[in-house]
Design a protein around this motif. Structure first.
Motif, PDB file in Angstrom:
ATOM      1  N   VAL A 152     -32.409  11.503  -7.787  1.00 18.09           N
ATOM      2  CA  VAL A 152     -33.586  11.466  -8.664  1.00 18.09           C
ATOM      3  C   VAL A 152     -34.159  10.067  -8.535  1.00 18.09           C
ATOM      4  O   VAL A 152     -33.433   9.083  -8.688  1.00 18.09           O
ATOM      5  CB  VAL A 152     -33.199  11.700 -10.145  1.00 18.09           C
ATOM      6  CG1 VAL A 152     -34.438  11.651 -11.035  1.00 18.09           C
ATOM      7  CG2 VAL A 152     -32.460  13.011 -10.316  1.00 18.09           C
ATOM      8  N   ILE A 153     -35.452   9.986  -8.240  1.00 18.60           N
ATOM      9  CA  ILE A 153     -36.064   8.674  -8.055  1.00 18.60           C
ATOM     10  C   ILE A 153     -37.377   8.627  -8.838  1.00 18.60           C
ATOM     11  O   ILE A 153     -38.197   9.541  -8.732  1.00 18.60           O
ATOM     12  CB  ILE A 153     -36.250   8.382  -6.541  1.00 18.60           C
ATOM     13  CG1 ILE A 153     -36.845   7.006  -6.302  1.00 18.60           C
ATOM     14  CG2 ILE A 153     -37.082   9.420  -5.841  1.00 18.60           C
ATOM     15  CD1 ILE A 153     -36.749   6.565  -4.832  1.00 18.60           C
ATOM     16  N   GLN A 154     -37.515   7.611  -9.660  1.00 20.56           N
ATOM     17  CA  GLN A 154     -38.744   7.501 -10.462  1.00 20.56           C
ATOM     18  C   GLN A 154     -39.573   6.342  -9.945  1.00 20.56           C
ATOM     19  O   GLN A 154     -39.065   5.246  -9.739  1.00 20.56           O
ATOM     20  CB  GLN A 154     -38.376   7.273 -11.933  1.00 20.56           C
ATOM     21  CG  GLN A 154     -39.570   7.215 -12.865  1.00 20.56           C
ATOM     22  CD  GLN A 154     -39.644   5.928 -13.652  1.00 20.56           C
ATOM     23  OE1 GLN A 154     -38.643   5.265 -13.848  1.00 20.56           O
ATOM     24  NE2 GLN A 154     -40.843   5.572 -14.082  1.00 20.56           N
ATOM     25  N   THR A 155     -40.849   6.616  -9.703  1.00 24.93           N
ATOM     26  CA  THR A 155     -41.735   5.556  -9.208  1.00 24.93           C
ATOM     27  C   THR A 155     -42.849   5.294 -10.213  1.00 24.93           C
ATOM     28  O   THR A 155     -43.111   6.104 -11.100  1.00 24.93           O
ATOM     29  CB  THR A 155     -42.415   5.969  -7.887  1.00 24.93           C
ATOM     30  OG1 THR A 155     -43.112   7.204  -8.100  1.00 24.93           O
ATOM     31  CG2 THR A 155     -41.427   6.137  -6.754  1.00 24.93           C
ATOM     32  N   LEU A 156     -43.483   4.168 -10.004  1.00 25.41           N
ATOM     33  CA  LEU A 156     -44.717   3.866 -10.724  1.00 25.41           C
ATOM     34  C   LEU A 156     -45.824   4.596  -9.982  1.00 25.41           C
ATOM     35  O   LEU A 156     -45.908   4.487  -8.754  1.00 25.41           O
ATOM     36  CB  LEU A 156     -44.900   2.350 -10.638  1.00 25.41           C
ATOM     37  CG  LEU A 156     -46.169   1.700 -11.121  1.00 25.41           C
ATOM     38  CD1 LEU A 156     -46.293   1.899 -12.614  1.00 25.41           C
ATOM     39  CD2 LEU A 156     -46.108   0.211 -10.803  1.00 25.41           C
ATOM     40  N   GLY A 157     -46.631   5.388 -10.706  1.00 20.99           N
ATOM     41  CA  GLY A 157     -47.724   6.104 -10.031  1.00 20.99           C
ATOM     42  C   GLY A 157     -48.807   5.136  -9.582  1.00 20.99           C
ATOM     43  O   GLY A 157     -48.886   4.012 -10.080  1.00 20.99           O
ATOM     44  N   LYS A 158     -49.642   5.585  -8.687  1.00 20.02           N
ATOM     45  CA  LYS A 158     -50.694   4.722  -8.136  1.00 20.02           C
ATOM     46  C   LYS A 158     -51.659   4.233  -9.219  1.00 20.02           C
ATOM     47  O   LYS A 158     -52.209   3.149  -9.132  1.00 20.02           O
ATOM     48  CB  LYS A 158     -51.498   5.476  -7.081  1.00 20.02           C
ATOM     49  CG  LYS A 158     -50.721   5.701  -5.806  1.00 20.02           C
ATOM     50  CD  LYS A 158     -50.917   4.555  -4.840  1.00 20.02           C
ATOM     51  CE  LYS A 158     -50.299   4.913  -3.497  1.00 20.02           C
ATOM     52  NZ  LYS A 158     -49.893   3.780  -2.717  1.00 20.02           N
ATOM     53  N   GLN A 159     -51.855   5.083 -10.238  1.00 20.71           N
ATOM     54  CA  GLN A 159     -52.805   4.703 -11.292  1.00 20.71           C
ATOM     55  C   GLN A 159     -52.355   3.409 -11.978  1.00 20.71           C
ATOM     56  O   GLN A 159     -53.138   2.498 -12.194  1.00 20.71           O
ATOM     57  CB  GLN A 159     -52.910   5.830 -12.312  1.00 20.71           C
ATOM     58  CG  GLN A 159     -53.881   5.576 -13.432  1.00 20.71           C
ATOM     59  CD  GLN A 159     -53.647   6.543 -14.596  1.00 20.71           C
ATOM     60  OE1 GLN A 159     -53.411   7.732 -14.387  1.00 20.71           O
ATOM     61  NE2 GLN A 159     -53.681   6.031 -15.801  1.00 20.71           N
ATOM     62  N   GLY A 160     -51.054   3.337 -12.286  1.00 19.79           N
ATOM     63  CA  GLY A 160     -50.512   2.128 -12.906  1.00 19.79           C
ATOM     64  C   GLY A 160     -50.619   0.939 -11.976  1.00 19.79           C
ATOM     65  O   GLY A 160     -50.925  -0.169 -12.389  1.00 19.79           O
ATOM     66  N   PHE A 161     -50.411   1.199 -10.704  1.00 21.35           N
ATOM     67  CA  PHE A 161     -50.463   0.120  -9.728  1.00 21.35           C
ATOM     68  C   PHE A 161     -51.891  -0.392  -9.588  1.00 21.35           C
ATOM     69  O   PHE A 161     -52.140  -1.583  -9.496  1.00 21.35           O
ATOM     70  CB  PHE A 161     -49.951   0.648  -8.384  1.00 21.35           C
ATOM     71  CG  PHE A 161     -49.504  -0.430  -7.448  1.00 21.35           C
ATOM     72  CD1 PHE A 161     -48.477  -1.295  -7.818  1.00 21.35           C
ATOM     73  CD2 PHE A 161     -50.094  -0.583  -6.208  1.00 21.35           C
ATOM     74  CE1 PHE A 161     -48.049  -2.286  -6.940  1.00 21.35           C
ATOM     75  CE2 PHE A 161     -49.665  -1.563  -5.335  1.00 21.35           C
ATOM     76  CZ  PHE A 161     -48.640  -2.422  -5.705  1.00 21.35           C
ATOM     77  N   MET A 162     -52.848   0.524  -9.621  1.00 27.43           N
ATOM     78  CA  MET A 162     -54.243   0.128  -9.529  1.00 27.43           C
ATOM     79  C   MET A 162     -54.624  -0.756 -10.708  1.00 27.43           C
ATOM     80  O   MET A 162     -55.362  -1.716 -10.569  1.00 27.43           O
ATOM     81  CB  MET A 162     -55.163   1.367  -9.513  1.00 27.43           C
ATOM     82  CG  MET A 162     -55.259   2.040  -8.178  1.00 27.43           C
ATOM     83  SD  MET A 162     -55.553   0.891  -6.841  1.00 27.43           S
ATOM     84  CE  MET A 162     -57.282   0.490  -7.133  1.00 27.43           C
ATOM     85  N   SER A 163     -54.054  -0.428 -11.886  1.00 23.65           N
ATOM     86  CA  SER A 163     -54.427  -1.234 -13.045  1.00 23.65           C
ATOM     87  C   SER A 163     -53.867  -2.640 -12.904  1.00 23.65           C
ATOM     88  O   SER A 163     -54.378  -3.589 -13.480  1.00 23.65           O
ATOM     89  CB  SER A 163     -53.987  -0.578 -14.348  1.00 23.65           C
ATOM     90  OG  SER A 163     -52.620  -0.478 -14.408  1.00 23.65           O
ATOM     91  N   LYS A 164     -52.795  -2.783 -12.095  1.00 22.62           N
ATOM     92  CA  LYS A 164     -52.310  -4.129 -11.791  1.00 22.62           C
ATOM     93  C   LYS A 164     -53.377  -4.887 -10.997  1.00 22.62           C
ATOM     94  O   LYS A 164     -53.719  -6.028 -11.280  1.00 22.62           O
ATOM     95  CB  LYS A 164     -51.012  -4.041 -10.989  1.00 22.62           C
ATOM     96  CG  LYS A 164     -50.609  -5.349 -10.374  1.00 22.62           C
ATOM     97  CD  LYS A 164     -49.466  -5.178  -9.406  1.00 22.62           C
ATOM     98  CE  LYS A 164     -49.452  -6.359  -8.451  1.00 22.62           C
ATOM     99  NZ  LYS A 164     -48.271  -6.537  -7.715  1.00 22.62           N
ATOM    100  N   ILE A 165     -53.920  -4.187 -10.002  1.00 24.40           N
ATOM    101  CA  ILE A 165     -54.904  -4.838  -9.143  1.00 24.40           C
ATOM    102  C   ILE A 165     -56.162  -5.187  -9.945  1.00 24.40           C
ATOM    103  O   ILE A 165     -56.748  -6.240  -9.788  1.00 24.40           O
ATOM    104  CB  ILE A 165     -55.226  -3.929  -7.933  1.00 24.40           C
ATOM    105  CG1 ILE A 165     -53.966  -3.840  -7.055  1.00 24.40           C
ATOM    106  CG2 ILE A 165     -56.391  -4.440  -7.112  1.00 24.40           C
ATOM    107  CD1 ILE A 165     -53.928  -2.659  -6.141  1.00 24.40           C
ATOM    108  N   MET A 166     -56.515  -4.281 -10.847  1.00 21.74           N
ATOM    109  CA  MET A 166     -57.713  -4.536 -11.663  1.00 21.74           C
ATOM    110  C   MET A 166     -57.315  -5.179 -12.994  1.00 21.74           C
ATOM    111  O   MET A 166     -57.903  -4.927 -14.029  1.00 21.74           O
ATOM    112  CB  MET A 166     -58.405  -3.201 -11.953  1.00 21.74           C
ATOM    113  CG  MET A 166     -58.946  -2.512 -10.720  1.00 21.74           C
ATOM    114  SD  MET A 166     -59.186  -0.769 -11.051  1.00 21.74           S
ATOM    115  CE  MET A 166     -60.375  -0.848 -12.368  1.00 21.74           C
ATOM    116  N   SER A 167     -56.302  -6.044 -12.941  1.00 27.17           N
ATOM    117  CA  SER A 167     -55.666  -6.464 -14.183  1.00 27.17           C
ATOM    118  C   SER A 167     -56.575  -7.184 -15.167  1.00 27.17           C
ATOM    119  O   SER A 167     -56.312  -7.178 -16.354  1.00 27.17           O
ATOM    120  CB  SER A 167     -54.457  -7.328 -13.871  1.00 27.17           C
ATOM    121  OG  SER A 167     -54.895  -8.425 -13.125  1.00 27.17           O
ATOM    122  N   SER A 168     -57.672  -7.795 -14.696  1.00 27.06           N
ATOM    123  CA  SER A 168     -58.501  -8.479 -15.676  1.00 27.06           C
ATOM    124  C   SER A 168     -59.262  -7.449 -16.519  1.00 27.06           C
ATOM    125  O   SER A 168     -59.719  -7.741 -17.610  1.00 27.06           O
ATOM    126  CB  SER A 168     -59.467  -9.436 -14.992  1.00 27.06           C
ATOM    127  OG  SER A 168     -60.250  -8.694 -14.102  1.00 27.06           O
TER     128      SER A 168
END
Ligand SMILES: C[S@@+](CC[C@H](N)C(=O)[O-])C[C@H]1O[C@@H](n2cnc3c(N)ncnc32)[C@H](O)[C@@H]1O
Length: 367
Positions: free
Chosen positions: A286-302
């Motif tokens: 069983v492997i849990q990842t961070l979805g792309k949506q969360g990762f995108m919000s990192k990139i758009m963090s401001s």
């Protein structure tokens, strides 16, 4: 200087335990609504914890409330309040102006029936007037509590199926953090659980659990080995497994929950490959990842702040790809949070926000 639980990626384990503590109190709260008489197995927790500190999350319903009686004990430490408040402040400080920060504080606290206009006022209140678990219940984002409750219940169900089946007796939890399945799940005699995480995580975990098990006796009959190691130092922990009875010809259940987002894609591929090399037919992962949506919000963090963003190194909407590539190709499942909500008949729409991270869970079996 020796690191402790308040530093580095190890501290994230405390934040996740906070979500499980709220889900656990919610579980008791929901049980009490259904019947005035609690199941006997819940009495030690009810008597020793819930009666004194009945702080729970209103957004959790009986469908996703889950029971981890040890999570509370990790939260009532001075380290946990420090980690939670520092993290919250870091999150708020990502918002560019003081005016906007205070506006958000006002809004977030008003949702809990409290009136504060500044971060300083609210921090002072939490430190001076609240217990640690109460602070978690005030500060913790509802959406994050639900996310943790959902993944917790799915993984508990997965473990329960394996425990009942009895053909698997080896369980490995990588990046185990403050996971207490090795104590709280009904593993049979003859089973073994291996946990791998950093030394500072296990130091804190053992300090807390040594006291907690006197209050809530463990139900597991499994042997437990905690191996302090970076999960990427595969030779180190695999050799330690060998010395403690791990048998690569027998099936193993592997859990990587809340871990791989702190590793790069290349590191995840290497780790999964090593896991596969010592996984017999019938093993599962069983492997849990961070979805792309969360990762995108990192990139758009401001624009959209994401707590813990600096540590995230990868994201995937298809965690099953990591595991199928290294041979876990049977009965592959890829479960988004929407899938989990459907599975548990949980109405999530009003609860999720874009301010934290979505997660996806992959499951697969070795043919
Ligand atoms: C967010 S916590 C999740 C803990 C637990 N699996 C859970 O879901 O509650 C992440 C954990 O992974 C551990 N971790 C992250 N990178 C690691 C690495 N390279 N080696 C060992 N542990 C690691 C951290 O120390 C921390 O305990």
């Amino acid at each position: 200087m020796e690191e402790n639980i308040t530093a580095g990626v190890a501290r994230t384990s405390v934040l996740i335990a906070g979500g499980r503590a709220l889900a656990t109190n919610s579980f008791i709260n929901e049980q009490l609504k259904i019947s005035e008489k609690l199941d006997e197995s819940l009495i030690p927790y009810y008597e020793n914890v819930y009666k004194k500190e009945p702080f729970y999350s209103n957004v959790i319903t009986e469908k996703v409330a889950s029971f981890d009686p040890y999570a509370y004990f990790f939260c009532c430490t001075k380290e946990s309040t420090e980690i939670l408040l520092d993290q919250t402040e870091e999150f708020l400080n990502m918002i560019p102006t003081k005016f906007a920060r205070n506006k958000l504080v006002k809004y977030l606290f008003s949702k809990k029936g409290l009136e504060f206009s500044t971060i300083e006022e609210s921090r002072k209140y939490c430190i001076e007037q609240c217990t640690s678990i109460q602070t978690f219940s005030i500060v913790y984002m509802d959406s994050l509590t639900i996310r943790i409750a959902l993944r917790n219940i799915l993984i508990d169900d997965f473990f329960m199926k394996n425990i009942k089946d009895t053909s698997t007796q080896q369980y490995v939890i990588l990046g185990a953090g403050l996971d207490t399945r090795a104590l709280r799940m009904p593993f049979a005699e003859g089973s073994t659980v291996w946990e791998v995480d950093f030394q500072q995580t296990f130091q804190f975990k053992e300090m807390v659990l040594n006291k907690a098990v006197k209050v809530i006796p463990p139900i597991s009959k499994a042997k437990l080995h905690r191996v302090a190691s970076n999960v990427l130092e595969t030779k180190q922990w695999i050799s330690s497994f060998g010395e403690t009875g791990f048998d690569k010809t027998k099936p193993t259940v592997w859990l990587l929950e809340g871990l791989v987002m702190y590793l790069t894609d290349e590191e995840i591929a290497m780790l999964c490959q090593e896991i596969s090399m010592i996984s017999a037919s019938g093993s599962s992962i069983v492997i849990q990842t961070l979805g792309k949506q969360g990762f995108m919000s990192k990139i758009m963090s401001s624009l959209v702040p994401t707590p813990l963003r600096d540590e995230f190194k990868s994201a995937s909407d298809k965690p099953c790809n990591y595991i199928s590539k290294c041979g876990f190709t049977n009965n592959i499942e890829n479960l988004t949070e929407n899938d989990l909500c459907k599975r548990y008949h949980f109405d999530f729409a009003r609860s999720f926000t874009s301010m934290d991270c979505d997660s996806v869970i992959g499951v697969g079996f070795k043919p």
